[in-house]
Structure formats: C-alpha cells, structure tokens
Scaffold this active site. Structure first.
Site, PDB file in Angstrom:
ATOM      1  N   THR A   1       0.906  -0.882   0.131  1.00 44.65           N
ATOM      2  CA  THR A   1       0.296   0.072  -0.118  1.00 44.65           C
ATOM      3  C   THR A   1       1.023   1.320  -0.461  1.00 44.65           C
ATOM      4  O   THR A   1       1.851   1.066   0.601  1.00 44.65           O
ATOM      5  CB  THR A   1      -0.830   0.216   0.847  1.00 44.65           C
ATOM      6  OG1 THR A   1      -0.023  -0.194   2.617  1.00 44.65           O
ATOM      7  CG2 THR A   1      -2.126  -1.238   1.336  1.00 44.65           C
TER       8      THR A   1
ATOM      9  N   SER B   1      18.215  -0.804 -26.384  1.00 49.11           N
ATOM     10  CA  SER B   1      18.095   0.776 -27.144  1.00 49.11           C
ATOM     11  C   SER B   1      19.363   0.502 -28.133  1.00 49.11           C
ATOM     12  O   SER B   1      20.389  -0.566 -28.314  1.00 49.11           O
ATOM     13  CB  SER B   1      18.837   0.974 -25.795  1.00 49.11           C
ATOM     14  OG  SER B   1      19.864   2.462 -26.024  1.00 49.11           O
TER      15      SER B   1
ATOM     16  N   ASN C   1      14.284  -2.810 -22.556  1.00 49.29           N
ATOM     17  CA  ASN C   1      12.458  -2.407 -22.176  1.00 49.29           C
ATOM     18  C   ASN C   1      11.098  -2.755 -22.419  1.00 49.29           C
ATOM     19  O   ASN C   1      11.420  -3.808 -23.290  1.00 49.29           O
ATOM     20  CB  ASN C   1      12.704  -0.874 -23.005  1.00 49.29           C
ATOM     21  CG  ASN C   1      14.333  -0.577 -23.036  1.00 49.29           C
ATOM     22  OD1 ASN C   1      15.211  -0.102 -21.404  1.00 49.29           O
ATOM     23  ND2 ASN C   1      14.545   0.566 -24.186  1.00 49.29           N
TER      24      ASN C   1
ATOM     25  N   GLU D   1       4.524  -0.527 -21.348  1.00 48.88           N
ATOM     26  CA  GLU D   1       4.602   0.568 -21.763  1.00 48.88           C
ATOM     27  C   GLU D   1       4.580   1.085 -22.501  1.00 48.88           C
ATOM     28  O   GLU D   1       3.017   2.301 -22.275  1.00 48.88           O
ATOM     29  CB  GLU D   1       6.588   1.784 -22.347  1.00 48.88           C
ATOM     30  CG  GLU D   1       7.528   0.661 -20.297  1.00 48.88           C
ATOM     31  CD  GLU D   1       8.804   1.421 -21.764  1.00 48.88           C
ATOM     32  OE1 GLU D   1       9.700   2.327 -21.115  1.00 48.88           O
ATOM     33  OE2 GLU D   1       9.718   0.965 -22.570  1.00 48.88           O
TER      34      GLU D   1
ATOM     35  N   TYR E   1     -30.874  14.747 -36.483  1.00 49.90           N
ATOM     36  CA  TYR E   1     -29.394  13.882 -37.457  1.00 49.90           C
ATOM     37  C   TYR E   1     -28.757  15.044 -37.426  1.00 49.90           C
ATOM     38  O   TYR E   1     -29.403  16.032 -38.504  1.00 49.90           O
ATOM     39  CB  TYR E   1     -29.543  12.776 -38.384  1.00 49.90           C
ATOM     40  CG  TYR E   1     -27.935  12.948 -38.869  1.00 49.90           C
ATOM     41  CD1 TYR E   1     -27.328  11.503 -38.252  1.00 49.90           C
ATOM     42  CD2 TYR E   1     -28.348  13.649 -40.200  1.00 49.90           C
ATOM     43  CE1 TYR E   1     -25.603  11.269 -39.150  1.00 49.90           C
ATOM     44  CE2 TYR E   1     -26.381  13.625 -40.091  1.00 49.90           C
ATOM     45  CZ  TYR E   1     -25.637  12.425 -40.042  1.00 49.90           C
ATOM     46  OH  TYR E   1     -23.921  12.371 -40.644  1.00 49.90           O
TER      47      TYR E   1
HETATM   48  N1  ARG Z   1     -21.707   9.896 -43.872  1.00 50.14           N
HETATM   49  C1  ARG Z   1     -22.224  10.157 -42.586  1.00 50.14           C
HETATM   50  C2  ARG Z   1     -22.837  10.078 -40.852  1.00 50.14           C
HETATM   51  O1  ARG Z   1     -21.198   9.486 -41.076  1.00 50.14           O
HETATM   52  C3  ARG Z   1     -24.140   9.757 -43.584  1.00 50.14           C
HETATM   53  C4  ARG Z   1     -25.071  10.142 -42.730  1.00 50.14           C
HETATM   54  C5  ARG Z   1     -25.238  10.965 -43.994  1.00 50.14           C
HETATM   55  N2  ARG Z   1     -26.246  11.557 -43.828  1.00 50.14           N
HETATM   56  C6  ARG Z   1     -26.459  12.488 -44.267  1.00 50.14           C
HETATM   57  N3  ARG Z   1     -28.179  13.168 -44.299  1.00 50.14           N
HETATM   58  N4  ARG Z   1     -25.702  14.003 -44.794  1.00 50.14           N
HETATM   59  O2  ARG Z   1     -23.168  10.108 -40.443  1.00 50.14           O
END
Ligand code: ARG
Length: 463
Positions: free
Chosen positions: A161, A283, A291, A296, A323
């Site tokens: 510890t 090295s 190493n 690492e 989206y």
């Molecule tokens: N290449 C786009 C992405 O990765 C795909 C979807 C695109 N959709 C759009 N309406 N532009 O999200």
C-alpha cells in the site's frame, strides 16, 4: 479531381452548381467509413428482403439487388472496388456501384430508407462484432491469468500500500485481483452489447417512412433484439458509441495499471520478473538495455483511448434532435478505440502467461519492511491484549528492529518477551511469511488454499 456538376451526386437534383472541390474532400468520410462496408451490405440485403416481403419491391428487383450486393462485396474484398471521394461515403459508394452494375433495380434500394438510419444501423452491427471480439480476447487474457495464478498460488511476494511493503501476499492472489478487474470489464461490455443490439433501420431520415415497412422483419434478419422505439432517437443517438468507449477506457486503465506494475517489477530495483525477450526491445545506444516496451505502450495508449471518450462526449454535447452531420465525427475515435483495445488485449493475452518470476527476489522483498508486523499484533490480541495496546507494542518492536537492522523474526524470544510477556515460541510461525499468508484463510483472502478455491470459482464464472 474531375469536373462535376451537382447533378452527378446521388442527391444532386436540387443543386445548380457543383460542390467546391475542397468542400467535397472536407465533408467526405469514405476514407474511413469504408471500414463499415460489410455491415452496410448486410443492412442493404435485409432492407431489400423486407421491401420485397412487404410488397414494396418486386421479387425480381430484390434478387437483382442481392446479386449485385454479392458482387460488390467480392469486389471490395478482392481490392477491386474503386472508392470515390465524389461519392462522399461508404453508403453512396456502394449504392452508386449497385446501380452501375444492375441498372434500374439498384435505384429502388433506397426506398423507405435514409443514410441517417443506415449509418446508425451499420455502426451498431459493426460494434456488436467488435464487442464480441473484445470479449473473446478478454477471455483469453483471463484464462492466461488463471493459469499463472495456479502455477504461482504459493509464491510469496510483498503486498503494497502506498508502494510501501505492507503484508506478504501470494502472487496467485495478486493475479486474481487483475482477473476481477477484467471480469467487471467483460460484464460491462456484455451489458453495453444489449443496448447496441437495437435496430435503427426504418427510422429513415428522422420521422419514419410512408411505406408499409416491417421493421420487426428486418430486425430478425439482422439479429437485432428489437427495432428502436422512436425514429428521432434511432437516428440521433450515439450513446452506444460513448458507452462502448467508456467501457474500453476502463479496460485500458486497468491494463495501464497492470503495465505499470510489470514495468516496475522488471526494473533492476524490484527485479521480480523477467519479461520474455519477444515482448521487449533494446536500446540503440546502451547495449545492456532491455526495455519493457509492450507494457509501456499499453500504459501510453490508455491516454489515447480516454481522449477518444472525451471527444465523443463533447461531440454529442449541444446537438439538437435529430441527425446532424457532426455525427460523422464519431467514427474515427470509435475505430481507433476498437483497434487500440483489441491490440492491447491481444498483447496482454500473449504476454501474461509467459511471465517468468524471480521468486527468490520476491520472497526476499516480502521478508523486508516488517511485513508481518500486523501478524504479531493479531497474535498478541489472540493472547488477550487489546488491539491498540498490541499495535503500540509491535510499533516498539519495529523501532528496535530498525535501530538494529533486524526483522521481527530475527529477534530472540527473550527480547520479544520483554516487550510482551505473553509471547511464546509459537510466535515464530506467526512471524514467518508462509504462516502470515496461510493465516488469511477466508473467502477472498490470500492463503494459497483460498487462492486455489478462488481459481476454480473463477473458471466457472468465465464459463
Ligand atoms: N457519412 C454520414 C455519417 O457518417 C452518413 C449519414 C449522412 N447523412 C446525411 N444526411 N448527410 O454520419
């Protein structure tokens, strides 16, 4: 780059001038999202079958589409597919090629679908496979740790510890501690998989589609548990990417801690282990050096994966529904996280069972630093003293030991009795390393007997 007018784009209908060449390259994702091709094709196959099943698409068109998709998959796998930045992303590259190959039927594939539900579907199918691969590598590493723990169930080492010698433990017990970390990682990944395995397809751009689609049908074909409940959520949610990256970051943090131990243990100062040469490099200037590169590097890569997690969290912050193009930025951090995770797991799974222990050195280190002082205090308690008084007496004994450069086990009985008359010859068993670990003989304790029991439980839990 060739001359192009907007009309050459799959979405070019409403455009009057061609895309700026720089903007075209700037907005394209095909250089990295082509990695999703297999899932994009799989999703398209299911979509075409569903469209035909619901009478939206003629069976002959479906068959032409399926044949075309098979051909495209073979072209890509053979390295014969020409990816084009003008086609922006993996989805439009494949769709354009399909139409070039099979004509009119190809143009019908995108009925009732959008790239927004398409990309979310591809990503979930991809990630589902990646989780399965990570879980199987974790399994291999955990199995290796159990072998090592079994081989070294009696091997003594100092437990630390504050990186100060605390109490003797068995090496097997120490390995089982890492096994537990990885077991939680595995459970987290499997839990994440349940939320990954939900199908966005059918959400179309954001609101669903006016065609009479059957989302349960496509979900069944693609092995998704269910279609996503809400179309707006289905196209915009990237929680599943963040959750996976968070789980991956924890795996890397665990491997990083384990790496730190291996680096310390392999140093001349600790000299507890020998890492096989195949996991080390030399090295270019110091001929004597060996190493511990693999641990690492894994320690370093934990920072990189944690960085990806933070960029993904920031990517989502402030995005209104549904989206947004921002989401295209989810792929590179995710892909790199997957590659890094699988690489580190593989390196560790190969390396762990090959560790060579220098058990004499570990034993010597365990015998230094008054590691059995607590055992002596517990002994005095069993002889009737209160723990606080026992603690005080043993503290005095340690001070005498430090002044005369001796371990407690090297003191004479009479000398010890001057500190506490209740001390008898049975104290020397208590002060021994073997006695100390054997005494911790309960569920979860370091006694070799318990370590062996824990290993057999662990084997069952691994399944
Ligand atoms: N290449 C786009 C992405 O990765 C795909 C979807 C695109 N959709 C759009 N309406 N532009 O999200």
């Amino acid at each position: 780059m060739t001359e192009n007018t907007g009309n050459e784009k799959l979405w070019g209908g409403r455009f009057t001038e061609s895309t700026d060449a720089f903007v075209e390259a700037f907005t394209a994702s095909v250089n990295f999202d082509q990695r999703l091709y297999r899932y994009d094709i799989e999703g398209s196959r299911a979509h075409a079958r569903m469209l035909a099943h619901t009478g939206i698409l003629a069976d002959t068109d479906r068959d032409a589409i399926l044949d075309g998709l098979d051909l495209i998959e073979r072209e890509i796998e053979a390295g014969d597919f020409e990816w084009s930045v003008q086609r922006e992303d993996v989805h439009m590259n494949i769709e354009a090629r399909l139409t070039a190959l099979i004509g009119e039927a190809g143009k019908k594939l995108h009925t009732g679908r959008s790239r927004n539900d398409q990309v979310a579907t591809d990503l979930r199918l991809y990630l589902r496979d990646c989780i399965d691969a990570a879980v199987s590598e974790l399994n291999r590493l955990q199995t290796g740790l159990l072998e090592l723990a079994e081989r070294e169930a009696d091997t003594l080492m100092p437990g630390f510890t504050h990186l100060q010698v605390a109490m003797p433990v068995t090496f097997g017990h120490h390995m089982l501690a890492w096994f537990e970390n990885l077991q939680r990682d595995r459970e987290r990944l499997l839990d994440c998989r349940r939320r990954v395995n939900i199908m966005p397809l059918g959400a179309a751009a954001l609101a669903g589609t006016s065609f009479p689609i059957d989302r349960h049908f496509s979900a069944r074909l693609l092995g998704f548990d269910v279609p996503a409940e809400n179309s707006l959520d289905a196209v915009s949610d990237r929680d599943f990417v963040i959750e996976f990256c968070s789980d991956a970051a924890l795996v890397l943090i665990h491997l990083s801690r384990f790496s730190e131990e291996l680096v310390l243990w392999a140093s001349a100062q600790f000299d507890f282990i020998d890492l096989p040469d195949r996991f080390c490099t030399g090295s270019s200037i110091m001929p004597q050096k060996k190493n511990p590169d693999v641990p690492e590097l894994v320690r370093g890569k934990a920072g990189r994966v944690t960085g990806h997690l933070v960029s993904l969290l920031m990517l989502m912050k402030g995005q209104p529904l549904a989206y947004n193009k921002d989401n295209q930025e989810d792929k590179e951090p995710l892909f790199d996280t997957v590659d890094t995770l699988l690489g580190c797991l593989r390196a560790f799974a190969d390396m762990a069972p090959a560790l060579q222990l220098k058990s004499d050195n570990m034993r010597r280190a365990a015998a230094s630093g008054y590691s059995t002082a607590t055992d002596l205090a517990d002994y005095l308690v069993r002889k009737g003293l209160a723990f606080r008084d026992a603690h005080e007496i043993v503290g005095n004994a340690v001070r005498i030991g430090i002044d005369s450069n001796r371990d407690l086990s090297e003191m004479g009985l009479e000398e010890l009795q001057q500190l506490a008359p209740v001390i008898d010859t049975d104290v020397f068993e208590v002060l021994s390393l073997e006695g100390s670990v054997a005494a911790r003989d309960h569920f979860g304790g370091t006694a070799p007997r318990q370590v062996r029991k824990a290993i057999s439980r662990a084997r069952e839990r691994l399944g």
